[in-house]
Design a protein around this motif. Structure first.
Motif, PDB file in Angstrom:
ATOM      1  N   LEU A 140      -2.808  -0.127   7.867  1.00  0.00           N
ATOM      2  CA  LEU A 140      -3.144  -0.194   6.445  1.00  0.00           C
ATOM      3  C   LEU A 140      -3.935   1.035   6.006  1.00  0.00           C
ATOM      4  O   LEU A 140      -3.721   1.555   4.905  1.00  0.00           O
ATOM      5  N   ARG A 142      -1.492   3.843   5.646  1.00  0.00           N
ATOM      6  CA  ARG A 142      -0.600   3.655   4.509  1.00  0.00           C
ATOM      7  C   ARG A 142      -1.327   3.904   3.180  1.00  0.00           C
ATOM      8  O   ARG A 142      -0.737   4.423   2.232  1.00  0.00           O
ATOM      9  N   ARG A 143      -2.611   3.568   3.135  1.00  0.00           N
ATOM     10  CA  ARG A 143      -3.386   3.824   1.914  1.00  0.00           C
ATOM     11  C   ARG A 143      -3.696   5.306   1.765  1.00  0.00           C
ATOM     12  O   ARG A 143      -3.774   5.835   0.660  1.00  0.00           O
ATOM     13  N   PRO A 172       0.921   7.252   1.044  1.00  0.00           N
ATOM     14  CA  PRO A 172      -0.366   7.926   1.168  1.00  0.00           C
ATOM     15  C   PRO A 172      -0.304   9.405   0.802  1.00  0.00           C
ATOM     16  O   PRO A 172       0.757  10.026   0.820  1.00  0.00           O
ATOM     17  N   PHE A 216       0.828  -1.206   0.000  1.00  0.00           N
ATOM     18  CA  PHE A 216       0.000   0.000   0.000  1.00  0.00           C
ATOM     19  C   PHE A 216       0.866   1.260   0.000  1.00  0.00           C
ATOM     20  O   PHE A 216       1.974   1.265   0.517  1.00  0.00           O
ATOM     21  N   GLY A 217       0.266   2.334  -0.565  1.00  0.00           N
ATOM     22  CA  GLY A 217       0.862   3.651  -0.467  1.00  0.00           C
ATOM     23  C   GLY A 217       1.900   3.939  -1.529  1.00  0.00           C
ATOM     24  O   GLY A 217       2.015   3.207  -2.508  1.00  0.00           O
TER      25      GLY A 217
END
Length: 354
Positions: free
Chosen positions: A280, A283-284, A209, A206-207
């Motif tokens: 999460l 991070r997104r 962000p 992920f990311g």
């Protein structure tokens, strides 16, 4: 099994009861057995928010090539007996067992069955720090916020099970014990291997962000566990939000609906119930440029998950005056240790209420 899964993890069995435990099993697999599929057993709780997060995390686990076995482990009076009976065979065949909560009575019962030579404890938040210390001191396994309280009839009844679990989690002979943790652990018992969880899978998956100019707050269940007074907590949140310009409050999955409603009305914060663990979600993105937290797991995990970004993590200590009369004598020292070690390791900022 997914085509991505290999055979190296085919005799690895993991037991999780929370979304964070499941996330840390994925991190362990990424670090220690990349490409190998394991069998992940979800001992499902009853509260809807935790179940929802576990469903989403189970989808991610399947995408990584792991087999997910969902057990309605608390679905009625007979559910524990059916669950344990159904897992006896896989437990005896497993070469390695991963578990997220050594304090769980459920997990302790399962440990009495397994013959696995490799046992791995993945993080279940800050409780991992207490578990390692208790194991080193040869103490019975008791959650930190209950330590010092009187043992009830259920505790006495299950004491032999807890004793067997503690012996299983003590290295000896051909039995190996690993702790996979993002927490700073001290007084490591002889023979226990500690490996670092750097949240490499989270950062790779992920990311990075998008970062906003506002601040976000992270909720805690210290009120629900009887450690912190509700009125004191609400006033602390209100003060921090006003001082630092926070606009969102990420609710802990155990926070009560009534408390969250009161927070929304009296502070004006937008209450967010995350569908995934906060590591999460952050991070997104999007995530605030400053993230405010009380002593909790995230003061150790968010700096790792957000490594390489410009997000500032700030922590507010728990004032002793906020503690309830029923709080464990260990509460203040333990919570201070959580924030103190996070400041030392991650150089976090300290904030205070007005």
């Amino acid at each position: 099994m997914s085509p991505r899964a290999g055979n190296a993890g085919s005799h690895t069995l993991a037991f999780v009861e929370s979304p964070v435990q499941l996330l840390n099993v994925l991190e362990w697999a990424h670090a220690h057995a990349p490409g190998a599929g394991l069998t992940l057993v979800v001992l499902s709780p009853v509260d809807p928010m935790t179940r929802g997060q576990l469903r989403r995390m189970s989808e991610l686990a399947r995408e990584e090539g792991h087999v997910v076995r969902w057990e309605e482990a608390r679905g009625g009076a007979g559910a524990p007996f059916r669950t344990i009976a159904g897992l006896a065979g896989p437990l005896r065949r497993a070469d390695r067992v991963l578990l997220g909560d050594p304090f769980s009575r459920y997990v302790q019962l399962l440990l009495t069955i397994t013959r696995a030579r490799d046992l791995v404890v993945v993080d279940d938040g800050t409780a991992t720090m207490e578990f390692v210390g208790q194991l080193a001191r040869g103490e019975r396994l008791v959650r930190w916020h209950r330590k010092g309280g009187r043992r009830g009839p259920r505790d006495l009844l299950l004491a032999p099970v807890s004793g067997v679990a503690r012996r299983r989690l003590t290295p000896g002979g051909s039995r190996r014990v690993e702790v996979f943790s993002s927490m700073p652990v001290a007084d490591i018992p002889p023979g226990v291997t500690v490996s670092a969880n750097a949240f490499a899978w989270t950062r790779a998956r992920f990311g990075p962000p998008r970062i906003t100019r506002t601040a976000d707050m992270v909720g805690t269940s210290l009120v629900e566990t009887g450690v912190v007074d509700a009125d004191a907590y609400l006033e602390a949140v209100r003060s921090l939000a006003k001082t630092h310009g926070a606009t969102r409050y990420f609710a802990h999955r155990r926070e009560s609906t009534e408390k969250l409603h009161r927070l929304a009305v009296e502070t004006g914060l937008e209450i967010v119930r995350p569908e995934l663990p906060l590591e999460l979600i952050a991070r997104r993105g999007p995530i605030g440029g400053t993230v405010l937290s009380f002593p909790s797991t995230v003061v150790h995990t968010l700096p790792l998950a957000l490594s390489g970004t410009e997000v500032r993590i700030a922590v507010c200590d728990i004032d002793p005056a906020w503690l309830t009369e029923n709080a464990s004598p260990r509460a203040q020292g333990f919570l201070s240790g959580v924030t103190g070690t996070a400041r030392d390791v991650h150089r976090l900022s300290a904030v205070a209420t007005a």
